[in-house]
Design a protein around this motif. Structure first.
Motif, PDB file in Angstrom:
ATOM      1  N   LYS A  55       0.842  -1.211   0.000  1.00  0.00           N
ATOM      2  CA  LYS A  55       0.000   0.000   0.000  1.00  0.00           C
ATOM      3  C   LYS A  55       0.868   1.248   0.000  1.00  0.00           C
ATOM      4  O   LYS A  55       0.639   2.185  -0.767  1.00  0.00           O
ATOM      5  CB  LYS A  55      -0.924   0.001   1.207  1.00  0.00           C
ATOM      6  CG  LYS A  55      -1.869   1.188   1.263  1.00  0.00           C
ATOM      7  CD  LYS A  55      -2.787   1.081   2.458  1.00  0.00           C
ATOM      8  CE  LYS A  55      -3.790   2.227   2.478  1.00  0.00           C
ATOM      9  NZ  LYS A  55      -3.160   3.540   2.657  1.00  0.00           N
ATOM     10  N   ARG A  63       0.027   8.339  -5.602  1.00  0.00           N
ATOM     11  CA  ARG A  63      -0.437   9.609  -5.045  1.00  0.00           C
ATOM     12  C   ARG A  63       0.660  10.664  -5.099  1.00  0.00           C
ATOM     13  O   ARG A  63       0.395  11.839  -5.381  1.00  0.00           O
ATOM     14  CB  ARG A  63      -0.912   9.397  -3.609  1.00  0.00           C
ATOM     15  CG  ARG A  63      -1.474  10.668  -2.991  1.00  0.00           C
ATOM     16  CD  ARG A  63      -2.267  10.390  -1.744  1.00  0.00           C
ATOM     17  NE  ARG A  63      -2.767  11.615  -1.149  1.00  0.00           N
ATOM     18  CZ  ARG A  63      -3.822  12.279  -1.572  1.00  0.00           C
ATOM     19  NH1 ARG A  63      -4.505  11.824  -2.604  1.00  0.00           N
ATOM     20  NH2 ARG A  63      -4.225  13.382  -0.989  1.00  0.00           N
ATOM     21  N   GLU A 272      -9.366  11.758 -10.202  1.00  0.00           N
ATOM     22  CA  GLU A 272     -10.395  10.959  -9.547  1.00  0.00           C
ATOM     23  C   GLU A 272     -10.084   9.473  -9.640  1.00  0.00           C
ATOM     24  O   GLU A 272     -10.408   8.706  -8.730  1.00  0.00           O
ATOM     25  CB  GLU A 272     -11.763  11.251 -10.173  1.00  0.00           C
ATOM     26  CG  GLU A 272     -12.268  12.659  -9.916  1.00  0.00           C
ATOM     27  CD  GLU A 272     -12.377  12.982  -8.443  1.00  0.00           C
ATOM     28  OE1 GLU A 272     -12.698  12.063  -7.646  1.00  0.00           O
ATOM     29  OE2 GLU A 272     -12.117  14.134  -8.063  1.00  0.00           O
ATOM     30  N   ARG A 275      -7.582   8.715  -6.969  1.00  0.00           N
ATOM     31  CA  ARG A 275      -8.259   8.781  -5.677  1.00  0.00           C
ATOM     32  C   ARG A 275      -9.115   7.543  -5.445  1.00  0.00           C
ATOM     33  O   ARG A 275      -9.169   6.992  -4.334  1.00  0.00           O
ATOM     34  CB  ARG A 275      -9.125  10.039  -5.617  1.00  0.00           C
ATOM     35  CG  ARG A 275      -8.329  11.316  -5.373  1.00  0.00           C
ATOM     36  CD  ARG A 275      -9.236  12.510  -5.361  1.00  0.00           C
ATOM     37  NE  ARG A 275      -8.535  13.711  -4.927  1.00  0.00           N
ATOM     38  CZ  ARG A 275      -9.041  14.924  -5.005  1.00  0.00           C
ATOM     39  NH1 ARG A 275     -10.254  15.095  -5.515  1.00  0.00           N
ATOM     40  NH2 ARG A 275      -8.344  15.964  -4.592  1.00  0.00           N
ATOM     41  N   SER A 276      -9.793   7.085  -6.487  1.00  0.00           N
ATOM     42  CA  SER A 276     -10.633   5.897  -6.366  1.00  0.00           C
ATOM     43  C   SER A 276      -9.784   4.669  -6.076  1.00  0.00           C
ATOM     44  O   SER A 276     -10.147   3.844  -5.224  1.00  0.00           O
ATOM     45  CB  SER A 276     -11.447   5.693  -7.649  1.00  0.00           C
ATOM     46  OG  SER A 276     -12.310   6.782  -7.876  1.00  0.00           O
ATOM     47  N   THR A 278      -6.846   4.631  -4.659  1.00  0.00           N
ATOM     48  CA  THR A 278      -6.342   4.775  -3.292  1.00  0.00           C
ATOM     49  C   THR A 278      -7.403   4.380  -2.271  1.00  0.00           C
ATOM     50  O   THR A 278      -7.123   3.660  -1.304  1.00  0.00           O
ATOM     51  CB  THR A 278      -5.897   6.221  -3.045  1.00  0.00           C
ATOM     52  OG1 THR A 278      -4.900   6.584  -3.999  1.00  0.00           O
ATOM     53  CG2 THR A 278      -5.323   6.384  -1.648  1.00  0.00           C
ATOM     54  N   TYR A 279      -8.642   4.835  -2.502  1.00  0.00           N
ATOM     55  CA  TYR A 279      -9.729   4.535  -1.563  1.00  0.00           C
ATOM     56  C   TYR A 279     -10.052   3.043  -1.547  1.00  0.00           C
ATOM     57  O   TYR A 279     -10.164   2.430  -0.483  1.00  0.00           O
ATOM     58  CB  TYR A 279     -10.976   5.340  -1.940  1.00  0.00           C
ATOM     59  CG  TYR A 279     -12.190   4.976  -1.121  1.00  0.00           C
ATOM     60  CD1 TYR A 279     -12.311   5.430   0.199  1.00  0.00           C
ATOM     61  CD2 TYR A 279     -13.204   4.182  -1.640  1.00  0.00           C
ATOM     62  CE1 TYR A 279     -13.414   5.097   0.970  1.00  0.00           C
ATOM     63  CE2 TYR A 279     -14.311   3.839  -0.883  1.00  0.00           C
ATOM     64  CZ  TYR A 279     -14.408   4.301   0.419  1.00  0.00           C
ATOM     65  OH  TYR A 279     -15.494   3.961   1.173  1.00  0.00           O
ATOM     66  N   VAL A 280     -10.191   2.452  -2.744  1.00  0.00           N
ATOM     67  CA  VAL A 280     -10.561   1.031  -2.827  1.00  0.00           C
ATOM     68  C   VAL A 280      -9.491   0.151  -2.195  1.00  0.00           C
ATOM     69  O   VAL A 280      -9.785  -0.733  -1.382  1.00  0.00           O
ATOM     70  CB  VAL A 280     -10.791   0.624  -4.300  1.00  0.00           C
ATOM     71  CG1 VAL A 280     -10.924  -0.887  -4.423  1.00  0.00           C
ATOM     72  CG2 VAL A 280     -12.046   1.300  -4.839  1.00  0.00           C
ATOM     73  N   GLY A 282      -7.271   1.072  -0.054  1.00  0.00           N
ATOM     74  CA  GLY A 282      -7.241   1.357   1.378  1.00  0.00           C
ATOM     75  C   GLY A 282      -8.290   0.568   2.140  1.00  0.00           C
ATOM     76  O   GLY A 282      -8.022   0.019   3.213  1.00  0.00           O
ATOM     77  N   VAL A 283      -9.504   0.485   1.572  1.00  0.00           N
ATOM     78  CA  VAL A 283     -10.578  -0.293   2.207  1.00  0.00           C
ATOM     79  C   VAL A 283     -10.210  -1.776   2.231  1.00  0.00           C
ATOM     80  O   VAL A 283     -10.392  -2.461   3.247  1.00  0.00           O
ATOM     81  CB  VAL A 283     -11.902  -0.068   1.456  1.00  0.00           C
ATOM     82  CG1 VAL A 283     -12.964  -1.052   1.952  1.00  0.00           C
ATOM     83  CG2 VAL A 283     -12.387   1.353   1.643  1.00  0.00           C
TER      84      VAL A 283
END
Length: 414
Positions: A55, A63, A272, A275-276, A278-280, A282-283
């Motif tokens: 990660k 990022r 975006e 960011r998506s 990174t978010y996915v 991360g979850v």
């Protein structure tokens, strides 16, 4: 208040050393059970370190590239207009704007650059620049019409380096006659290709407006040609070079320009997308980490409670020998910390092997300087502190049960 504080401190130190010695010798004596607990911890710690290494390496690099690439901050105006200096000043004063500078019509932002008969660039892109230009971060900005900054691709074609003098040509057709203005300019810096890939030169805004005036038939003595009509003071520009303050300001800035009836193009889709991702990820990493952590805690609680039940007689003997409840609890916590430290060191060694394997096998398929799996020292320290905290909490549950063991239990089998 004690009359002998030094003696009390020495006594506490001796008791602590005795507890540590007993904990170590007990683990060595009962090494099979100790190794089982260590292996169960390693089975959680090593994969978690690898997960967060991936990660930090892949997502963190994506990022960082997103934030550090100034092209992602650009809000490009489409078409030409008539924008007054007051409107451009209003634009520059907006909080979302990190840098802006007036720009002439697109057809007037090209010139020929010549270094020698074999080294030249036809129709090179000419861009205005000033202090604060994100594309020129870290390099000197031209201060006059005698200096320019080249992009790496233009410098390569020109075979030019910093300090070289090149010829700057601007062509026009006036009254049926072809004319070619010329300036001799010095290369003051070269921009890395990662920042600007096309053949281009960065010059002062005054020089760019002189280029447009020259092509519009106005007399510009700086280009060495005396023909042309007398010009008037410029009050309007066709567009502007605009860069947002940061990634989060790109969308609001583009929205404001659209409200001003200015069509724009941004890299918001790429922003975006990162960011998506990174978010996915991360979850995903968070869910895996929490499931693994909860499973580890449950396993440790069962192991420690079972171990305490198995050693109830030994705990009772300690109580019979004069160890108080807090000493027995400290004994349990010390063993947990020792086992966790050994497990973390083993897990970290496995992480180093795994990360080296990832970097070797996968790193060669990614751009240079991209970490596939990487943890900073502060991340390792935080992971170690978290492991020790979990160990203390789990051991605390076992310690509460161990404190309830009575000294009399050691006498039942006599």
């Amino acid at each position: 208040m004690s009359l002998h504080p030094e003696r009390n401190r020495a006594g506490r130190w001796q008791r602590g050393s005795l507890l540590l010695s007993l904990a170590v010798h007990d683990l060595i004596h009962d090494r099979k059970v100790a190794l089982c607990i260590v292996f169960s911890l390693v089975a959680v710690i090593a994969p978690l370190l690898l997960l967060f290494g991936l990660k930090s390496g892949i997502v963190g690099q994506l990022r960082a590239e997103l934030l550090n690439d100034p092209r992602n901050l650009e809000v490009r105006m489409i078409g030409n207009g008539e924008y007054s200096q007051s409107w451009l000043d209003q634009l520059a004063a907006r909080p979302e704007v990190g840098f802006s500078i007036a720009l002439t019509r697109a057809l007037n932002t090209q010139a020929d650059l010549v270094h020698s008969s074999q080294a030249f660039v036809s129709n090179a892109e000419i861009l205005p620049t000033a202090e604060g230009d994100p594309l020129l971060a870290g390099v000197p900005v031209p201060q006059d019409a005698q200096h320019l900054v080249l992009s790496a691709s233009a410098a390569k074609k020109l075979e030019a380096k910093v300090g070289d003098r090149i010829q700057f040509f601007v062509a026009r057709k006036l009254d049926g006659e072809n004319e070619r203005g010329r300036l001799t300019m010095t290369v003051s810096a070269i921009v890395d290709e990662a920042r600007f890939s096309r053949p281009a030169a960065f010059v002062t805004l005054a020089l760019l407006t002189d280029m447009e005036d020259f092509r519009d038939g106005i007399k510009v003595p700086a280009f060495g040609i005396d023909s042309g009509r007398t010009g008037v003071a410029r009050t309007h520009f066709a567009k502007a070079r605009i860069y947002a303050r940061d990634i989060d300001a790109v969308a609001p800035l583009a929205d404001w320009l659209n409200q001003q009836h200015v069509e724009t193009v941004t890299r918001q889709a790429e922003i975006e997308s990162v960011r998506s991702i990174t978010y996915v990820l991360g979850v995903i990493f968070a869910v895996i980490a929490w499931v693994s952590l909860l499973g580890c805690i449950a396993s440790l609680i069962g192991a420690f409670l079972a171990n305490i039940d198995r050693k109830r007689k030994d705990m009772a003997v300690l109580r019979l020998l004069g160890f108080r409840g807090n000493a027995v609890a400290s004994y349990i916590v010390l063993q947990a910390l020792l086992l966790t430290t050994i497990a973390f060191l083993c897990g970290f060694l496995l992480y180093l092997c795994g990360s080296s394997l990832f970097n070797h096998l996968l790193g060669q398929h990614l751009p240079g300087n991209t970490f596939v799996c990487h943890l900073e020292p502060v991340h390792v320290l935080l992971a170690f502190a978290s492991a020790m905290l979990v160990a203390v909490l789990v051991a605390g549950i076992g310690a509460v049960r161990a404190v309830q063991i009575q000294p009399a239990e050691s006498l039942r089998d006599i």
